[in-house]
Design a protein around this motif. Structure first.
Motif, PDB file in Angstrom:
ATOM      1  N   ILE A   1      15.902   4.937  33.003  1.00 22.57           N
ATOM      2  CA  ILE A   1      15.359   5.323  31.734  1.00 22.57           C
ATOM      3  C   ILE A   1      14.009   5.518  31.720  1.00 22.57           C
ATOM      4  CG2 ILE A   1      15.463   5.053  29.169  1.00 22.57           C
ATOM      5  CD1 ILE A   1      18.111   3.613  29.679  1.00 22.57           C
TER       6      ILE A   1
ATOM      7  N   MET B   1      10.755   5.513  30.020  1.00 24.99           N
ATOM      8  CA  MET B   1       9.995   4.959  28.791  1.00 24.99           C
ATOM      9  C   MET B   1       8.636   5.688  28.737  1.00 24.99           C
ATOM     10  SD  MET B   1      12.277   3.486  27.325  1.00 24.99           S
ATOM     11  CE  MET B   1      11.345   2.695  26.068  1.00 24.99           C
TER      12      MET B   1
ATOM     13  N   TYR C   1       8.415  11.707  24.147  1.00 24.15           N
ATOM     14  CA  TYR C   1       9.856  11.561  24.038  1.00 24.15           C
ATOM     15  C   TYR C   1      10.432  12.774  23.342  1.00 24.15           C
ATOM     16  CZ  TYR C   1       9.118   6.540  24.802  1.00 24.15           C
ATOM     17  OH  TYR C   1       8.805   5.379  25.114  1.00 24.15           O
TER      18      TYR C   1
ATOM     19  N   GLN D   1      18.113   9.246  27.499  1.00 23.98           N
ATOM     20  CA  GLN D   1      16.564   9.000  27.537  1.00 23.98           C
ATOM     21  C   GLN D   1      16.089   9.111  26.092  1.00 23.98           C
ATOM     22  OE1 GLN D   1      15.070   8.705  30.525  1.00 23.98           O
ATOM     23  NE2 GLN D   1      17.161   9.058  31.527  1.00 23.98           N
ATOM     24  N   PRO D   2      14.772   8.321  26.097  1.00 25.05           N
ATOM     25  CA  PRO D   2      14.335   8.171  24.745  1.00 25.05           C
ATOM     26  C   PRO D   2      14.161   9.449  23.897  1.00 25.05           C
ATOM     27  CG  PRO D   2      12.974   6.865  26.141  1.00 25.05           C
ATOM     28  CD  PRO D   2      14.117   7.987  27.187  1.00 25.05           C
TER      29      PRO D   2
ATOM     30  N   VAL E   1      17.817   5.164  22.404  1.00 24.82           N
ATOM     31  CA  VAL E   1      17.753   5.235  23.787  1.00 24.82           C
ATOM     32  C   VAL E   1      19.009   4.354  24.312  1.00 24.82           C
ATOM     33  CG1 VAL E   1      16.185   4.174  25.885  1.00 24.82           C
ATOM     34  CG2 VAL E   1      15.045   4.655  23.400  1.00 24.82           C
TER      35      VAL E   1
END
Length: 505
Positions: free
Chosen positions: A318, A320, A324, A384-385, A416
């Protein structure tokens, strides 16, 4: 009922009594001077600088023992890791009396006992950095045996995986499963990174009441208690939002709190009735600014905790790193159900829930119904965010109405790995509108919604003094910890998760 002692526990108590008979205090005064840790010795010792390790004073817990007659090895564990100690009878007992070695070391010590040793560093014939023991003293006799964990060539066998044991006896879990401590060290780094980010930008950390006369700031079922002196009910806070916004009214521009909150709801892999939320509020900002700031905060926090912006959970990477993805809640629902609910009334939403096989009841208003659809059909897809934005007004009683989209509010949730991590608003600062929103919550409560908000009249009075335009956010610290440490259960990021009381026999 009193705990019945096992055979091993009885034997350890007999050894304890024998130590006292020999004049040895197995729980001596606490001062023991430590000069080196296991990690420092293993990382720093070499033949070239052995003089720096010629006088070692070390304390640790006995994790394994290998007896070779007049000598032996023990593995000792301190807070930094494990190191081997070599102990020889004639070094410990240079005179005729060999009691300290033959009786105390070989017969009266057990795995789990904590000892202090003094000696010097050396490298064994097999190449292992060790401590050659010249003196030892008992610092704490363990009366309860550790779960058996065998090690071979650096690999752990028979590691304790029983969750009932691990969560209930976290102290023993930390001893026998070294990786558990690493998780909580990483969580501390995460919290420190968040504090540094906020403090560097001028935010002020504050404390607000845990016991509240009105459980406000969120929609959740509270825990209730009673104050004897005042003879009134009090609630454990479900959120600290309304108090932090009072401080914005009072003239602070940016305040934050790591808030211990309590919600009387079910427990599962992502819910514990006691949990930590970071909330912060910033004057003269909006939810768009908050999205940008949240991205920066979480990217920097991930790097501080892991050395990279990538978090790995159950083999899934994932990212970060900002920016986003952003998508409105109605567009998200349409994307994953094929249904555009943006103009649906309550009856149509209820029919849609039934068509999608989502369980609903008559206490649910429009906001709850939309929330159930998103939670049931959409949330799990956002790994994913992703910022889910622009919620209907019925879902957000503390949020400012959208500046250009009627019926919506300026709110986002950050999803998330299929779970909500954060919830943020352009805060509602119109006291008249806020009063009407609270009154709508009361109507939901009368319909049977036990998570609807109370009316907080003091908060309304505070708003009447004037609150500047404000952006606010709540970030689930425990869920963020799960993400950044790669854990799939909230119990694995809480040192002492809530459990049913233990039955003693």
């Amino acid at each position: 009922m009193q705990h019945t002692l096992s055979e091993q526990e009885l034997v350890r108590r007999e050894k304890l009594a024998e130590l006292y008979t020999l004049g040895i205090d197995p729980y001596p005064a606490p001062l023991f001077e430590i000069t080196h840790t296991a990690a420092q010795i293993k990382a720093g010792y070499s033949e070239e600088n052995k003089e720096a390790f010629s006088k070692i004073s070390f304390a640790g817990r006995i994790m394994s023992v290998r007896d070779m007659g007049k000598a032996g090895f023990a593995v000792l564990q301190d807070s930094t890791g494990r190191i081997q100690a070599y102990i020889r009878r004639d070094d410990i007992c240079p005179g005729d009396d060999k009691t300290l070695y033959n009786t105390v070391w070989k017969k009266l010590l057990d795995l789990g006992d904590i000892v202090g040793i003094k000696g010097f560093g050396f490298i064994t014939k097999t190449g292992e950095t060790s401590i050659h023991v010249e003196e030892f003293t008992i610092l704490s006799k363990a009366l309860h045996p550790l779960p058996v964990v065998r090690e071979k060539d650096g690999e752990v066998f028979d590691a304790v995986t029983d969750l009932e044991f691990r969560y209930r006896q976290r102290y023993a879990d930390l001893i026998v499963n070294p990786g558990v401590k690493d998780t909580f060290v990483k969580i501390t780094k995460m919290r420190n990174a968040i504090r540094n980010f906020l403090n560097e930008r001028g935010a002020l950390e504050v404390d607000t009441p845990v016991l509240q006369s009105i459980p406000g700031g969120a929609t959740a079922r509270p825990f209730v208690t009673h104050h004897n002196a005042l003879d009134i009910p009090l609630y454990l806070r479900i959120a600290n939002e309304l108090y932090l916004k009072r401080l914005i009214v009072g003239g602070f521009d940016w305040v934050y709190e790591f808030s211990r909150d309590f919600r009387n709801e079910g427990m599962d892999r992502t819910h514990n009735p006691e949990f930590t939320i970071l909330e912060f509020y910033v004057a003269y900002k909006d939810y768009l600014w908050m999205m940008d700031t949240t991205e920066q905060l979480l990217e920097q926090t991930a790097i501080a905790a892991n050395g990279t912006s990538v978090a790995t959970v159950a083999g899934v990477e994932i990212e970060m790193k900002a920016p986003y993805k952003r998508i409105s809640i109605f567009d998200a629902i349409k994307e994953h159900t094929g249904i555009d609910i943006s103009n649906f009334d309550e009856a149509q939403l209820r029919d849609t829930c039934r068509a999608l096989h989502i369980q609903v009841d008559e206490s649910m208003g429009k906001g709850k119904l939309v929330d159930e659809i998103f939670g049931g059909k959409c949330e799990k897809h956002y790994i994913q965010p992703t910022f889910i934005t622009d919620y209907p007004v019925e879902m957000s009683p503390l949020t400012k109405k959208h500046r250009s989209k009627p019926g919506l509010v300026e709110r986002f949730e950050l999803i998330v790995n299929g779970k909500e991590i954060a919830n943020a608003y352009s805060e509602l600062n119109d006291p008249i509108d806020q009063r009407l929103r609270f009154e709508e919550q009361v109507k939901l409560m009368e319909r049977g919604d036990d998570e609807a908000m109370f009316i907080d009249y003091d908060f309304l009075r505070a708003l009447e003094y004037g609150m500047p335009p404000t952006a606010g956010i709540g970030i689930g610290i425990d869920r963020l910890a799960m993400l950044l440490t790669g854990q799939v259960s909230i119990q694995d990021v809480l040192l002492f998760p809530q459990m049913r009381p233990e039955k003693h026999s």
